[in-house]
Design an enzyme around this catalytic site. Structure first.
Site, PDB file in Angstrom:
ATOM      1  N   ASP A  57     -22.275 -76.970 -70.354  1.00  0.00           N
ATOM      2  CA  ASP A  57     -20.643 -75.785 -70.632  1.00  0.00           C
ATOM      3  C   ASP A  57     -20.714 -76.134 -69.080  1.00  0.00           C
ATOM      4  O   ASP A  57     -20.854 -75.328 -68.449  1.00  0.00           O
ATOM      5  CB  ASP A  57     -20.772 -74.738 -70.882  1.00  0.00           C
ATOM      6  CG  ASP A  57     -19.125 -74.429 -71.127  1.00  0.00           C
ATOM      7  OD1 ASP A  57     -17.964 -75.458 -71.303  1.00  0.00           O
ATOM      8  OD2 ASP A  57     -18.853 -73.082 -71.378  1.00  0.00           O
ATOM      9  N   ASN A  95     -16.955 -76.063 -68.532  1.00  0.00           N
ATOM     10  CA  ASN A  95     -15.047 -75.746 -68.568  1.00  0.00           C
ATOM     11  C   ASN A  95     -15.200 -74.723 -69.294  1.00  0.00           C
ATOM     12  O   ASN A  95     -14.402 -73.611 -69.917  1.00  0.00           O
ATOM     13  CB  ASN A  95     -14.779 -76.408 -69.302  1.00  0.00           C
ATOM     14  CG  ASN A  95     -14.868 -76.999 -71.176  1.00  0.00           C
ATOM     15  OD1 ASN A  95     -15.939 -76.522 -70.990  1.00  0.00           O
ATOM     16  ND2 ASN A  95     -13.669 -77.444 -71.444  1.00  0.00           N
ATOM     17  N   ASP A 150     -16.185 -73.024 -72.351  1.00  0.00           N
ATOM     18  CA  ASP A 150     -16.040 -72.784 -73.473  1.00  0.00           C
ATOM     19  C   ASP A 150     -16.613 -72.331 -74.838  1.00  0.00           C
ATOM     20  O   ASP A 150     -16.645 -72.140 -75.786  1.00  0.00           O
ATOM     21  CB  ASP A 150     -15.269 -73.670 -73.901  1.00  0.00           C
ATOM     22  CG  ASP A 150     -15.314 -74.921 -74.573  1.00  0.00           C
ATOM     23  OD1 ASP A 150     -16.761 -74.970 -73.562  1.00  0.00           O
ATOM     24  OD2 ASP A 150     -15.248 -76.257 -74.552  1.00  0.00           O
ATOM     25  N   ASP A 172     -20.658 -79.894 -72.715  1.00  0.00           N
ATOM     26  CA  ASP A 172     -20.063 -81.249 -72.683  1.00  0.00           C
ATOM     27  C   ASP A 172     -20.656 -82.640 -72.392  1.00  0.00           C
ATOM     28  O   ASP A 172     -21.496 -82.457 -70.859  1.00  0.00           O
ATOM     29  CB  ASP A 172     -18.295 -80.834 -72.246  1.00  0.00           C
ATOM     30  CG  ASP A 172     -18.283 -79.809 -70.878  1.00  0.00           C
ATOM     31  OD1 ASP A 172     -19.077 -80.066 -70.101  1.00  0.00           O
ATOM     32  OD2 ASP A 172     -17.795 -78.872 -70.881  1.00  0.00           O
ATOM     33  N   ASP A 201     -26.466 -91.985 -79.763  1.00  0.00           N
ATOM     34  CA  ASP A 201     -26.376 -92.526 -81.217  1.00  0.00           C
ATOM     35  C   ASP A 201     -25.812 -93.422 -82.105  1.00  0.00           C
ATOM     36  O   ASP A 201     -24.665 -93.372 -81.382  1.00  0.00           O
ATOM     37  CB  ASP A 201     -26.261 -91.065 -82.001  1.00  0.00           C
ATOM     38  CG  ASP A 201     -27.662 -90.384 -82.758  1.00  0.00           C
ATOM     39  OD1 ASP A 201     -28.261 -91.327 -83.193  1.00  0.00           O
ATOM     40  OD2 ASP A 201     -28.175 -89.408 -81.698  1.00  0.00           O
ATOM     41  N   ASP A 232     -29.334 -93.662 -86.319  1.00  0.00           N
ATOM     42  CA  ASP A 232     -29.735 -92.950 -87.256  1.00  0.00           C
ATOM     43  C   ASP A 232     -29.990 -93.155 -88.307  1.00  0.00           C
ATOM     44  O   ASP A 232     -28.719 -94.054 -89.214  1.00  0.00           O
ATOM     45  CB  ASP A 232     -28.297 -91.856 -87.224  1.00  0.00           C
ATOM     46  CG  ASP A 232     -28.336 -90.312 -87.861  1.00  0.00           C
ATOM     47  OD1 ASP A 232     -29.095 -89.974 -87.891  1.00  0.00           O
ATOM     48  OD2 ASP A 232     -27.485 -90.722 -89.816  1.00  0.00           O
ATOM     49  N   GLU A 268     -33.920 -94.374 -86.640  1.00  0.00           N
ATOM     50  CA  GLU A 268     -34.939 -93.859 -87.200  1.00  0.00           C
ATOM     51  C   GLU A 268     -34.985 -94.224 -88.808  1.00  0.00           C
ATOM     52  O   GLU A 268     -33.773 -93.785 -89.515  1.00  0.00           O
ATOM     53  CB  GLU A 268     -33.897 -92.075 -86.993  1.00  0.00           C
ATOM     54  CG  GLU A 268     -33.988 -91.171 -87.520  1.00  0.00           C
ATOM     55  CD  GLU A 268     -32.856 -90.310 -88.012  1.00  0.00           C
ATOM     56  OE1 GLU A 268     -33.360 -88.677 -88.533  1.00  0.00           O
ATOM     57  OE2 GLU A 268     -31.657 -90.523 -88.549  1.00  0.00           O
ATOM     58  N   HIS A 322     -33.446 -82.908 -82.219  1.00  0.00           N
ATOM     59  CA  HIS A 322     -32.497 -82.802 -82.767  1.00  0.00           C
ATOM     60  C   HIS A 322     -32.716 -81.457 -84.036  1.00  0.00           C
ATOM     61  O   HIS A 322     -31.884 -80.203 -85.023  1.00  0.00           O
ATOM     62  CB  HIS A 322     -31.040 -83.195 -82.450  1.00  0.00           C
ATOM     63  CG  HIS A 322     -31.078 -83.755 -83.481  1.00  0.00           C
ATOM     64  ND1 HIS A 322     -31.758 -84.621 -83.340  1.00  0.00           N
ATOM     65  CD2 HIS A 322     -29.862 -84.293 -84.529  1.00  0.00           C
ATOM     66  CE1 HIS A 322     -31.451 -86.009 -84.330  1.00  0.00           C
ATOM     67  NE2 HIS A 322     -30.244 -85.444 -85.211  1.00  0.00           N
ATOM     68  N   ASP A 323     -33.839 -82.265 -85.046  1.00  0.00           N
ATOM     69  CA  ASP A 323     -33.899 -81.655 -86.858  1.00  0.00           C
ATOM     70  C   ASP A 323     -35.090 -81.532 -87.251  1.00  0.00           C
ATOM     71  O   ASP A 323     -34.617 -80.947 -87.631  1.00  0.00           O
ATOM     72  CB  ASP A 323     -33.857 -82.857 -87.290  1.00  0.00           C
ATOM     73  CG  ASP A 323     -32.239 -83.872 -87.328  1.00  0.00           C
ATOM     74  OD1 ASP A 323     -31.290 -83.321 -87.167  1.00  0.00           O
ATOM     75  OD2 ASP A 323     -32.683 -85.116 -87.726  1.00  0.00           O
TER      76      ASP A 323
END
Length: 558
Positions: A21, A23, A25, A29, A98, A199, A256, A329-330
């Site tokens: 991150d 910034n 929040d 990013d 992706d 994907d 994938e 990520h899965d």
């Protein structure tokens, strides 16, 4: 065998929401990624795969795209992306994005028009059906649990969504839809990106007529995939994307592709005929699935894992190329799944890295894997963010299942295990952000973080650097023929890589026991030396010895 840059590359997957991150929040990013490019370069990374950054309402963390040619506000702007692209290329690295073709967001302008009326010109961009016998059009199950159909009051029809109800499936039978996607693909490639991870590509073709699938015990998800996975005729679609979208560009493409049997890989990744350079197959990461599917956690054994890996390693020899991975990520964190993060965290993390990174194929490292990040234990359902988890919990609750058993399954299998923030240091919020992040940080960031491991020569991070360097320095560890050894041994995984006059033996103890290893007879007479080990094994030349818990040894044979 054709030599090419993407076979020799090492790739690194970034989940941008959880990487860095910039910034304050609480959300990672593009500028955060830019700030860590030197870290990736030093690690030895050649290709960065960035998960979806497109405009999205973020129902499924960016895989629900509302504008393919814009950037999600949380991540920055197109100017930020252009800067990222320049900075990656400046460091002699490449970047792939992706490519989500199976579905869009329900907030995409195409779907907004499609659902506005039955006679809208874009109605046929998506898959609409009338009710059947007063119920849903068929019994297909969503990948995220529950029905794959959503009723739309405006037009009194159902639309198909294999994933979230906010992710309507595109109608790939419509040639106009395919042409729209081809134009989008070329727009990004003309911008200068270096390829795509594609994907859910094996689901873009549906069984004609959309018939019901057999459903013993109401396990709709397990059985309904036959209606939308690798359906005959899908080759026409993927060939068009290669021919009209990818052709003419020097890029890396990775599909994938769940459910693709090795007998059919030529049309997918064949050196001459393949639509993609490689695919992510799922057999090895599905090894601990039970009869009820992915949420049913079952024991696994090493002999079965060997059979899967050996099949893909030998089956693609001279045909296509493997994409090597243990995490993404899965998937849950690999050390929590196949290692021992409590008693042998460092040793088992290094062993797993050695296991897959020295096989034939292009290795993919998922962010945090290189420091041995582990699954997280969230006690409250509200700590999770993944839409799939809430669907699963709701269905189990409705079926009267035990809540603690449900939470146990979630803790083990949840995709959020891979989505907790990257652990950069032991300062508040793990150096990921100066504020509380969008999802809770794994509390073990005080012990497991990049900063601590950079200064430790024996760390998992520095071991990954050695592995990557070793692979790049030896063609046999890239192009060499793979051959399994000790195929039936229940604890030891061993294989050789051979190319011209180079041979390497990779020896792995997959458990916390101490089995006896005997050098295979055909290798006994060859001199050898240890080039990498996760224990002190310099000069080990014995033909028979005891392996330490989760030990990994790479030998060069002469």
């Amino acid at each position: 065998m054709r030599k090419i840059w993407w076979k020799e590359a090492v790739a690194y997957q970034i989940y941008p929401r959880s990487f860095m991150d910039s910034n304050s929040d609480g959300i990672g990013d593009l500028q955060g990624i830019i700030s860590k490019l030197d870290y990736l370069k030093e690690l030895g990374i050649d290709v960065i795969w960035v998960c979806p950054i497109y405009k999205s309402p973020n129902d499924d963390n960016g895989y629900d795209i509302s504008d393919y040619q814009d950037i999600m506000d949380d991540f920055g702007s197109m100017e930020d992306f252009d800067t990222l692209l320049r900075e990656v290329h400046k460091r002699d690295m490449r970047i792939i994005l992706d490519l989500v073709l199976n579905h869009t967001s329900d907030e995409h302008p195409w779907f907004v028009e499609s659902r506005s009326s039955r006679d809208n010109p874009k109605r046929d961009y998506y898959i609409w059906q009338d009710a059947k016998d007063g119920a849903e059009p068929n019994n297909w199950e969503s990948m995220f649990n529950g029905s794959a159909w959503e009723y739309d009051e405006t037009t009194d029809q159902y639309y198909l969504h294999l994933y979230s109800r906010k992710q309507p499936d595109l109608n790939m039978e419509n040639p106009v839809v395919r042409q729209e996607l081809v134009q989008m693909i070329r727009w990004w490639l003309d911008k200068g990106i270096d390829g795509f991870r594609v994907d859910a590509i094996s689901h873009i073709k549906k069984l004609p007529g959309l018939p019901n699938m057999p459903n013993p015990n109401h396990l709709r998800f397990v059985n309904s995939m036959a209606g939308h996975q690798n359906i005959e005729g899908i080759g026409e679609f993927i060939s068009q994307f290669r021919r009209e979208g990818f052709a003419g560009y020097d890029i890396m493409t990775v599909g994938e592709a769940s459910g693709i049997p090795i007998t059919e890989v030529d049309s997918w990744i064949g050196e001459k005929n393949g639509a993609f350079n490689m695919i992510f197959q799922f057999e090895h990461v599905n090894i601990d699935f039970g009869p009820e599917g992915r949420w049913d956690c079952a024991p696994w054994n090493l002999v079965d894992l060997k059979a899967i890996m050996n099949k893909w390693q030998t089956g693609l020899e001279g045909v296509g190329w493997n994409a090597l991975y243990l995490e993404n990520h899965d998937q849950p964190r690999s050390v929590s799944r196949f290692g021992d993060p409590v008693h042998y965290h460092k040793e088992s993390s290094k062993m797993l890295a050695t296991f897959y990174m020295l096989m034939q194929g292009t290795p993919f490292i998922y962010q945090g894997q290189e420091i041995g990040m582990t699954n997280v234990v969230f006690n409250e359902l509200s700590d999770y963010r993944d839409v799939e988890i809430y669907n699963f919990y709701r269905e189990r609750l409705m079926d009267g299942k035990d809540i603690e058993d449900t939470m146990r399954r979630i803790r083990y299998r949840a995709r959020d295990n891979a989505r907790t923030p990257m652990q950069w240091d032991d300062t508040p919020n793990s150096g990921f952000s100066t504020v509380l992040p969008w999802i809770r940080i794994n509390p073990n960031y005080h012990e497991i973080n990049v900063n601590q491991q950079m200064s430790d020569p024996d760390s998992i991070l520095n071991y990954y650097k050695k592995l990557i360097a070793l692979r790049k320095e030896n063609e046999a560890l890239i192009y060499g023929r793979y051959e399994s050894r000790l195929t039936e041994h229940p604890e030891i995984f061993a294989y050789t890589r051979t190319f011209e006059d180079q041979t390497f033996l990779i020896l792995l103890n997959f458990f916390g026991n101490t089995p006896m290893f005997a050098m295979p007879k055909e290798l006994n007479e060859r001199s050898r030396h240890v080039i990498l080990s996760n224990y002190e094994r310099v000069g080990q030349t014995d033909d028979k010895f005891v392996l330490k818990p989760y030990e990994a040894i790479a030998y060069q044979l002469n």
